[in-house]
Design a protein around this motif. Structure first.
Motif, PDB file in Angstrom:
ATOM      1  N   ASP A 148       0.866  -1.197   0.080  1.00 56.27           N
ATOM      2  CA  ASP A 148       0.016  -0.054   0.094  1.00 56.27           C
ATOM      3  C   ASP A 148       0.646   1.298   0.036  1.00 56.27           C
ATOM      4  O   ASP A 148       0.989   2.110   1.015  1.00 56.27           O
ATOM      5  N   PRO A 149       1.360   1.418  -1.090  1.00 56.99           N
ATOM      6  CA  PRO A 149       2.571   2.534  -1.217  1.00 56.99           C
ATOM      7  C   PRO A 149       2.041   4.098  -0.983  1.00 56.99           C
ATOM      8  O   PRO A 149       2.781   4.874  -0.695  1.00 56.99           O
ATOM      9  N   TYR A 150       0.733   4.150  -1.069  1.00 53.13           N
ATOM     10  CA  TYR A 150       0.376   5.518  -0.953  1.00 53.13           C
ATOM     11  C   TYR A 150      -0.713   5.790   0.336  1.00 53.13           C
ATOM     12  O   TYR A 150      -1.367   6.453   0.464  1.00 53.13           O
ATOM     13  N   LYS A 151      -0.206   4.577   1.200  1.00 51.73           N
ATOM     14  CA  LYS A 151      -1.174   4.685   2.454  1.00 51.73           C
ATOM     15  C   LYS A 151      -1.257   5.852   3.611  1.00 51.73           C
ATOM     16  O   LYS A 151      -2.094   6.413   3.554  1.00 51.73           O
ATOM     17  N   ASN A 152       0.124   6.441   3.398  1.00 49.75           N
ATOM     18  CA  ASN A 152       0.224   7.681   4.292  1.00 49.75           C
ATOM     19  C   ASN A 152      -0.407   8.935   3.656  1.00 49.75           C
ATOM     20  O   ASN A 152      -1.292   9.568   4.138  1.00 49.75           O
ATOM     21  N   LEU A 153      -0.421   9.027   2.190  1.00 50.84           N
ATOM     22  CA  LEU A 153      -1.368  10.130   1.391  1.00 50.84           C
ATOM     23  C   LEU A 153      -2.763   9.901   1.375  1.00 50.84           C
ATOM     24  O   LEU A 153      -3.444  10.832   1.785  1.00 50.84           O
ATOM     25  N   LYS A 154      -3.105   8.744   1.548  1.00 57.21           N
ATOM     26  CA  LYS A 154      -4.614   8.491   1.795  1.00 57.21           C
ATOM     27  C   LYS A 154      -4.972   8.752   2.961  1.00 57.21           C
ATOM     28  O   LYS A 154      -6.435   9.190   3.170  1.00 57.21           O
ATOM     29  N   ASN A 170     -32.362   1.040  -0.819  1.00 59.25           N
ATOM     30  CA  ASN A 170     -31.449   0.040  -0.098  1.00 59.25           C
ATOM     31  C   ASN A 170     -30.072   0.034  -0.519  1.00 59.25           C
ATOM     32  O   ASN A 170     -29.939  -0.287  -1.829  1.00 59.25           O
ATOM     33  N   VAL A 171     -29.156   0.618   0.260  1.00 63.20           N
ATOM     34  CA  VAL A 171     -27.837   0.937  -0.566  1.00 63.20           C
ATOM     35  C   VAL A 171     -26.640   0.252   0.194  1.00 63.20           C
ATOM     36  O   VAL A 171     -26.883  -0.029   1.500  1.00 63.20           O
ATOM     37  N   ARG A 172     -25.697  -0.439  -0.613  1.00 63.68           N
ATOM     38  CA  ARG A 172     -24.487  -1.011   0.016  1.00 63.68           C
ATOM     39  C   ARG A 172     -23.243  -0.319  -0.778  1.00 63.68           C
ATOM     40  O   ARG A 172     -23.186  -0.275  -1.757  1.00 63.68           O
ATOM     41  N   THR A 173     -22.431   0.047   0.146  1.00 64.87           N
ATOM     42  CA  THR A 173     -21.091   0.411  -0.152  1.00 64.87           C
ATOM     43  C   THR A 173     -20.278  -0.738  -0.538  1.00 64.87           C
ATOM     44  O   THR A 173     -20.119  -1.779   0.047  1.00 64.87           O
ATOM     45  N   VAL A 174     -19.424  -0.536  -1.788  1.00 62.68           N
ATOM     46  CA  VAL A 174     -18.527  -1.684  -2.059  1.00 62.68           C
ATOM     47  C   VAL A 174     -17.257  -1.108  -2.413  1.00 62.68           C
ATOM     48  O   VAL A 174     -17.096   0.090  -3.086  1.00 62.68           O
ATOM     49  N   MET A 175     -15.902  -1.794  -1.866  1.00 60.22           N
ATOM     50  CA  MET A 175     -14.704  -1.325  -2.180  1.00 60.22           C
ATOM     51  C   MET A 175     -13.907  -2.771  -2.502  1.00 60.22           C
ATOM     52  O   MET A 175     -14.145  -3.709  -1.949  1.00 60.22           O
ATOM     53  N   ARG A 176     -12.634  -2.267  -3.232  1.00 59.90           N
ATOM     54  CA  ARG A 176     -11.807  -3.203  -3.322  1.00 59.90           C
ATOM     55  C   ARG A 176     -10.790  -3.781  -2.055  1.00 59.90           C
ATOM     56  O   ARG A 176     -10.721  -2.773  -1.001  1.00 59.90           O
ATOM     57  N   ARG A 177     -10.339  -4.853  -2.002  1.00 59.57           N
ATOM     58  CA  ARG A 177      -9.765  -5.353  -0.574  1.00 59.57           C
ATOM     59  C   ARG A 177      -8.242  -4.743  -0.690  1.00 59.57           C
ATOM     60  O   ARG A 177      -7.762  -4.069   0.419  1.00 59.57           O
ATOM     61  N   GLU A 178      -7.496  -4.936  -1.722  1.00 58.06           N
ATOM     62  CA  GLU A 178      -6.098  -4.620  -1.906  1.00 58.06           C
ATOM     63  C   GLU A 178      -6.097  -3.126  -2.482  1.00 58.06           C
ATOM     64  O   GLU A 178      -6.856  -2.653  -3.107  1.00 58.06           O
ATOM     65  N   SER A 179      -4.911  -2.315  -2.245  1.00 60.28           N
ATOM     66  CA  SER A 179      -4.562  -1.157  -2.583  1.00 60.28           C
ATOM     67  C   SER A 179      -4.498  -1.042  -4.116  1.00 60.28           C
ATOM     68  O   SER A 179      -4.087  -1.768  -4.779  1.00 60.28           O
ATOM     69  N   TYR A 180      -5.120   0.240  -4.532  1.00 63.31           N
ATOM     70  CA  TYR A 180      -4.900   0.528  -6.139  1.00 63.31           C
ATOM     71  C   TYR A 180      -4.859   2.043  -5.888  1.00 63.31           C
ATOM     72  O   TYR A 180      -5.634   2.643  -5.551  1.00 63.31           O
ATOM     73  N   GLU A 181      -3.554   2.647  -6.293  1.00 60.80           N
ATOM     74  CA  GLU A 181      -3.194   3.890  -6.290  1.00 60.80           C
ATOM     75  C   GLU A 181      -3.789   4.420  -4.942  1.00 60.80           C
ATOM     76  O   GLU A 181      -3.299   4.210  -3.816  1.00 60.80           O
ATOM     77  N   ILE A 182      -4.812   5.894  -5.060  1.00 65.94           N
ATOM     78  CA  ILE A 182      -5.180   6.410  -3.910  1.00 65.94           C
ATOM     79  C   ILE A 182      -6.608   5.815  -3.538  1.00 65.94           C
ATOM     80  O   ILE A 182      -7.436   6.554  -2.733  1.00 65.94           O
ATOM     81  N   ASP A 183      -7.120   4.949  -4.287  1.00 64.99           N
ATOM     82  CA  ASP A 183      -8.543   4.543  -3.976  1.00 64.99           C
ATOM     83  C   ASP A 183      -8.768   4.023  -2.589  1.00 64.99           C
ATOM     84  O   ASP A 183      -7.564   3.511  -1.714  1.00 64.99           O
ATOM     85  N   VAL A 184      -9.764   4.290  -2.105  1.00 63.99           N
ATOM     86  CA  VAL A 184     -10.290   3.936  -0.762  1.00 63.99           C
ATOM     87  C   VAL A 184      -9.909   2.295  -0.589  1.00 63.99           C
ATOM     88  O   VAL A 184     -10.432   1.660  -1.696  1.00 63.99           O
ATOM     89  N   SER A 185      -9.515   1.728   0.117  1.00 62.69           N
ATOM     90  CA  SER A 185      -9.329   0.142   0.539  1.00 62.69           C
ATOM     91  C   SER A 185      -9.322  -0.108   1.660  1.00 62.69           C
ATOM     92  O   SER A 185      -9.525   0.577   2.619  1.00 62.69           O
ATOM     93  N   ASN A 196      -7.730  -6.271  -6.501  1.00 66.27           N
ATOM     94  CA  ASN A 196      -7.853  -4.819  -6.582  1.00 66.27           C
ATOM     95  C   ASN A 196      -8.259  -4.153  -7.997  1.00 66.27           C
ATOM     96  O   ASN A 196      -7.919  -2.990  -8.352  1.00 66.27           O
ATOM     97  N   TYR A 197      -8.767  -5.104  -8.708  1.00 66.64           N
ATOM     98  CA  TYR A 197      -9.531  -4.716  -9.915  1.00 66.64           C
ATOM     99  C   TYR A 197     -10.871  -3.913  -9.515  1.00 66.64           C
ATOM    100  O   TYR A 197     -11.156  -4.010  -8.315  1.00 66.64           O
ATOM    101  N   SER A 198     -11.362  -3.280 -10.344  1.00 68.47           N
ATOM    102  CA  SER A 198     -12.715  -2.576  -9.950  1.00 68.47           C
ATOM    103  C   SER A 198     -13.785  -3.391  -9.512  1.00 68.47           C
ATOM    104  O   SER A 198     -14.098  -4.384 -10.011  1.00 68.47           O
TER     105      SER A 198
END
Length: 264
Positions: free
Chosen positions: A63-69, A167-182, A196-198
């Motif tokens: 997760d190279p951008y963890k600090n930036l995120k 009825n809403v559910r949020t979805v995210m990727r488990r592994e890091s991709y750029e500055i995307d929330v993970s 970490n694909y979409s």
């Protein structure tokens, strides 16, 4: 067919990653990897994810951008307080929440020609709307998240939808991709998709609200079975030209109109 400017963006983005992370000595290895990937016939979504995974391998950091995120999340969390007040004053109006969410797609680190602006000002940019906004109440709404920071505005969209009977559910990727929330961030989603694909690629039912360019591209390379609503900014000249808008314009577009535009 991948636009030649997207190939240039790929090279510029990944080289910038190495320079930003202090591994510019690895650029020759990276360029060879990019060249090999471009010869495979992968789509744009796959090219960007796979080469970012190679960046993580080169720098030995998952997760190279963890600090930036983390910094972006602090900014987004603070800004979201005033947006929440705006939504409360307007009875949690869904269309207003959608506009804020689209406008919030201002944070990015890897788009060629991208010009960031202050998020406090950007949130009040008026999005360009393509087609009608028809979000069904009889289906599950999957809100596919994008960048860190802006995710706090997206969570207000979720709250607005829920308060209006969706009825809403949020979805995210488990592994890091750029500055995307993970999953390593402080945000707890309803659904986590491995890899970490979409995450959009793994949803087979319901209605999708997809944030950002990467999720937009993943949909374009999908089978188009699901109806979607896309919230993003035209951060590069390729998208600005395609949608005939000024670069950086926030856009709200349904899948029907999106596919019509990309068939031309």
């Amino acid at each position: 067919m991948i636009d030649k400017r997207c190939k240039l963006c790929l090279i510029e983005s990944r080289v910038s990653d190495l320079i930003r992370l202090g591994y510019d000595d690895k650029i020759p290895d990276l360029l060879e990897e990019i060249s090999n990937n471009l010869k495979t016939g992968k789509n744009r979504d796959e090219l960007f994810v796979d080469t970012f995974n190679y960046i993580k391998k080169l720098v030995k950091n998952e997760d190279p951008y963890k600090n930036l995120k983390n910094k972006l999340n602090k900014i987004g969390k603070k800004v979201s307080l005033s947006i929440r007040d705006e939504l409360i004053k307007n009875n949690w109006d869904v269309n207003m929440a959608l506009k804020f969410s689209a406008a919030a797609n201002i944070l990015d680190s890897n788009v060629l020609g991208y010009e960031p602006i202050n998020i406090n000002n950007a949130l009040y940019d008026e999005p360009k709307l393509f087609g009608d906004i028809n979000i069904p109440k009889n289906e599950i709404i999957y809100l596919v998240l994008d960048n860190s920071g802006e995710v706090y505005i997206d969570l207000l969209l979720k709250e607005s939808l829920i308060r209006n009977g969706y009825n809403v559910r949020t979805v995210m990727r488990r592994e890091s991709y750029e500055i995307d929330v993970s999953i390593n961030d402080e945000i707890i989603p309803d659904i986590v998709i491995n890899g970490n694909y979409s995450p959009l690629r793994n949803i087979s039912n319901g209605f999708l609200i997809a944030k950002g360019i990467a999720n937009l591209e993943a949909y374009l390379f999908s089978d188009h079975r699901l109806r979607t609503l896309h919230l993003f900014r035209a951060k590069c000249f390729v998208l600005a030209d395609k949608f005939n808008v000024k670069k950086n314009t926030p856009i709200i577009i349904n899948s029907e109109n999106l596919l019509k535009i990309f068939k031309t």
